[in-house]
Design a protein around this motif. Structure first.
Motif, PDB file in Angstrom:
ATOM      1  N   GLU A 282       0.829  -1.205   0.000  1.00 10.66           N
ATOM      2  CA  GLU A 282       0.000   0.000   0.000  1.00 10.66           C
ATOM      3  C   GLU A 282       0.864   1.256   0.000  1.00 10.66           C
ATOM      4  O   GLU A 282       0.526   2.252  -0.642  1.00 10.66           O
ATOM      5  CB  GLU A 282      -0.946   0.020   1.201  1.00 10.66           C
ATOM      6  CG  GLU A 282      -1.812   1.261   1.182  1.00 10.66           C
ATOM      7  CD  GLU A 282      -2.969   1.232   2.177  1.00 10.66           C
ATOM      8  OE1 GLU A 282      -3.649   2.266   2.295  1.00 10.66           O
ATOM      9  OE2 GLU A 282      -3.178   0.187   2.814  1.00 10.66           O
ATOM     10  N   THR A 283       1.993   1.224   0.716  1.00  9.34           N
ATOM     11  CA  THR A 283       2.893   2.378   0.719  1.00  9.34           C
ATOM     12  C   THR A 283       3.400   2.663  -0.688  1.00  9.34           C
ATOM     13  O   THR A 283       3.402   3.813  -1.147  1.00  9.34           O
ATOM     14  CB  THR A 283       4.084   2.133   1.662  1.00  9.34           C
ATOM     15  OG1 THR A 283       3.613   1.978   2.999  1.00  9.34           O
ATOM     16  CG2 THR A 283       5.056   3.311   1.616  1.00  9.34           C
ATOM     17  N   SER A 348       7.589   6.176   7.168  1.00  9.96           N
ATOM     18  CA  SER A 348       6.724   5.420   8.075  1.00  9.96           C
ATOM     19  C   SER A 348       7.013   3.924   8.050  1.00  9.96           C
ATOM     20  O   SER A 348       6.675   3.205   8.995  1.00  9.96           O
ATOM     21  CB  SER A 348       5.251   5.662   7.726  1.00  9.96           C
ATOM     22  OG  SER A 348       4.902   5.030   6.508  1.00  9.96           O
ATOM     23  N   VAL A 349       7.628   3.430   6.977  1.00  7.34           N
ATOM     24  CA  VAL A 349       7.976   2.006   6.903  1.00  7.34           C
ATOM     25  C   VAL A 349       9.491   1.808   6.905  1.00  7.34           C
ATOM     26  O   VAL A 349       9.992   0.779   6.459  1.00  7.34           O
ATOM     27  CB  VAL A 349       7.332   1.337   5.667  1.00  7.34           C
ATOM     28  CG1 VAL A 349       5.827   1.288   5.789  1.00  7.34           C
ATOM     29  CG2 VAL A 349       7.748   2.049   4.377  1.00  7.34           C
ATOM     30  N   ARG A 368      13.269   4.182  -1.643  1.00  7.45           N
ATOM     31  CA  ARG A 368      13.897   2.926  -1.229  1.00  7.45           C
ATOM     32  C   ARG A 368      13.259   2.473   0.084  1.00  7.45           C
ATOM     33  O   ARG A 368      13.252   3.203   1.066  1.00  7.45           O
ATOM     34  CB  ARG A 368      15.409   3.112  -1.044  1.00  7.45           C
ATOM     35  CG  ARG A 368      16.166   1.787  -0.855  1.00  7.45           C
ATOM     36  CD  ARG A 368      17.661   2.036  -0.710  1.00  7.45           C
ATOM     37  NE  ARG A 368      18.235   2.631  -1.894  1.00  7.45           N
ATOM     38  CZ  ARG A 368      18.632   1.935  -2.968  1.00  7.45           C
ATOM     39  NH1 ARG A 368      18.502   0.617  -2.988  1.00  7.45           N
ATOM     40  NH2 ARG A 368      19.161   2.552  -4.004  1.00  7.45           N
ATOM     41  N   LEU A 369      12.716   1.250   0.071  1.00  3.37           N
ATOM     42  CA  LEU A 369      12.062   0.695   1.252  1.00  3.37           C
ATOM     43  C   LEU A 369      12.758  -0.605   1.657  1.00  3.37           C
ATOM     44  O   LEU A 369      13.161  -1.385   0.792  1.00  3.37           O
ATOM     45  CB  LEU A 369      10.574   0.403   0.981  1.00  3.37           C
ATOM     46  CG  LEU A 369       9.716   1.543   0.441  1.00  3.37           C
ATOM     47  CD1 LEU A 369       8.279   1.072   0.280  1.00  3.37           C
ATOM     48  CD2 LEU A 369       9.781   2.748   1.346  1.00  3.37           C
ATOM     49  N   PRO A 370      12.879  -0.861   2.949  1.00  2.00           N
ATOM     50  CA  PRO A 370      13.467  -2.137   3.397  1.00  2.00           C
ATOM     51  C   PRO A 370      12.527  -3.284   3.064  1.00  2.00           C
ATOM     52  O   PRO A 370      11.314  -3.141   3.080  1.00  2.00           O
ATOM     53  CB  PRO A 370      13.601  -1.945   4.902  1.00  2.00           C
ATOM     54  CG  PRO A 370      12.563  -0.940   5.255  1.00  2.00           C
ATOM     55  CD  PRO A 370      12.473  -0.014   4.084  1.00  2.00           C
ATOM     56  N   TYR A 371      13.119  -4.459   2.774  1.00  2.00           N
ATOM     57  CA  TYR A 371      12.292  -5.609   2.379  1.00  2.00           C
ATOM     58  C   TYR A 371      12.826  -6.870   3.056  1.00  2.00           C
ATOM     59  O   TYR A 371      13.999  -7.158   2.979  1.00  2.00           O
ATOM     60  CB  TYR A 371      12.354  -5.761   0.861  1.00  2.00           C
ATOM     61  CG  TYR A 371      11.591  -6.941   0.326  1.00  2.00           C
ATOM     62  CD1 TYR A 371      10.296  -7.200   0.766  1.00  2.00           C
ATOM     63  CD2 TYR A 371      12.169  -7.795  -0.597  1.00  2.00           C
ATOM     64  CE1 TYR A 371       9.590  -8.281   0.279  1.00  2.00           C
ATOM     65  CE2 TYR A 371      11.463  -8.878  -1.107  1.00  2.00           C
ATOM     66  CZ  TYR A 371      10.183  -9.117  -0.665  1.00  2.00           C
ATOM     67  OH  TYR A 371       9.487 -10.200  -1.146  1.00  2.00           O
TER      68      TYR A 371
END
Length: 371
Positions: A282-283, A348-349, A368-371
């Motif tokens: 969703e982000t 937020s993530v 860039r988001l952590p996964y």
């Protein structure tokens, strides 16, 4: 009943009260850990959360010696770790003494501060039923092995912590479900009321154009029709933001449909497998929405490119256009609402948001988001 048994029951009751009062997981665990250490022979403690991929994160710690706290707990976070390895392999079932700890040994060997006689620790998994969250480690000065009674007490505290974590997660899930329900209600109301009214205005303006021969009046009705059509597009975009129906068909399909609704031609390139937790998905969708909205409103172009690269550790989302571009005055540190929203969503993530732009050079947004 023995005096120390009375004491242990008192400690467990106080910790239970703390766990029931707090709403934030880290704050709750910190308070419970402090109370536990103050009421027992254990002197220091730290908690790792470990995700489904086995990645560990140091969540809270209390009363660490200099060597373990050095450089933001560098030696506690790096290197081999028996307790984390056993946890990952599902071999850590109950509270256990650690024969040796490579991370503590590394901190002592580095000679970065006093280790206060901490050489070994006990460990216990944090879980609730079949759900596992991480490990709780505790240690004391010049202690190589803890008694069965101490380990039993440690297990009781870990059980309470695991149950509290589960309760908080369930509460957050209920809150998220309530938020989704409210978004859906607002989306329905907007569609059934404002959206229909705007559509009626469009039809009325079209009829007005056909009914008059006066050129000035015709132009007025055309302007009304044009403005109303823009408002309809904005309203439909808002409804989509409240209720992203396309996500059930996959992230990319939802983004493509949204771009098409805005009248944008979107070129998509993907590297890696797109299987994300719902919050990450969703982000990404919300960030893409905001970026596409900015392109439609400000870039002056009807084409954009989207790139998603997925690795074992993170997700890189890039959205690029060849439009007008912009320049942000770094001295003011003020962002547009759209850019600030993107930055906040990524943060937020645990991710980051950056962009490169210049007048007449287009804009490139990098998420860039952590996964």
């Amino acid at each position: 009943m023995k005096e120390n048994e009375h004491s242990n029951i008192s400690i467990l009751k106080e910790i239970a009260e703390l766990l029931n009062e707090e709403t934030e997981i880290a704050t709750m665990l910190k308070g419970a850990l402090i109370r536990f250490l103050n009421g027992t022979n254990f002197e220091t403690g730290w908690i790792f959360f470990i995700d489904a991929k086995g990645r560990s994160e140091l969540i809270v710690h209390e009363n660490l010696p200099e060597a373990l706290e050095y450089n933001n707990c560098h030696y506690l976070k790096k290197g081999g770790c028996w307790c984390v390895s056993r946890y990952r392999n599902e071999e850590l079932k109950k509270a256990s003494n650690i024969i040796e700890c490579q991370r503590i040994e590394s901190a002592i060997a580095a000679n970065v501060g006093d280790h206060a006689g901490i050489t070994h620790h006990a460990t216990v998994p944090l879980q609730s039923g079949q759900e596992r969250f991480g490990v709780l480690n505790v240690a004391s000065k010049d202690t190589v092995r803890f008694s069965e009674e101490e380990l039993a007490l440690l297990e009781s505290v870990a059980f309470q912590m695991g149950s509290a974590i589960k309760r908080i997660l369930l509460t957050k899930q209920e809150q998220e479900m309530a938020l989704v329900k409210e978004r859906n209600r607002l989306a329905r109301d907007l569609h059934d009321s404002v959206n229909q009214l705007l559509f009626s205005v469009t039809l009325t303006a079209r009829a007005g154009i056909e009914m008059t021969e006066d050129s000035d009046i015709k132009e007025t009705f055309k302007e009304i029709q044009h403005l109303t059509q823009d408002a309809l597009t904005e309203m439909r975009a808002l409804i989509w933001q409240l209720r992203p129906k396309g996500l059930e068909n996959g992230l990319l399909e939802a983004i493509k449909v949204y771009a098409d609704m805005l009248g944008l031609k979107l070129h998509v390139t993907v590297s890696g497998v797109l299987q994300f937790p719902s919050r990450i998905e969703e982000t990404l969708f919300r960030v893409a929405q905001e970026a596409l909205n900015n392109i439609r409103r400000h870039a002056g172009v009807l084409e954009a490119a989207l790139y998603i690269t997925v690795t074992s550790t993170d997700i890189l989302l890039v959205i690029r256009d060849e439009g007008r571009g912009f320049v942000i005055d770094n001295n003011t540190k003020l962002l547009s609402m759209g850019l600030q929203s993107i930055k906040d969503r990524a943060k937020s993530v645990g991710g980051t948001a950056d962009w490169v732009s210049g007048i007449g050079k287009g804009t490139e947004l990098l998420i860039r988001l952590p996964y």
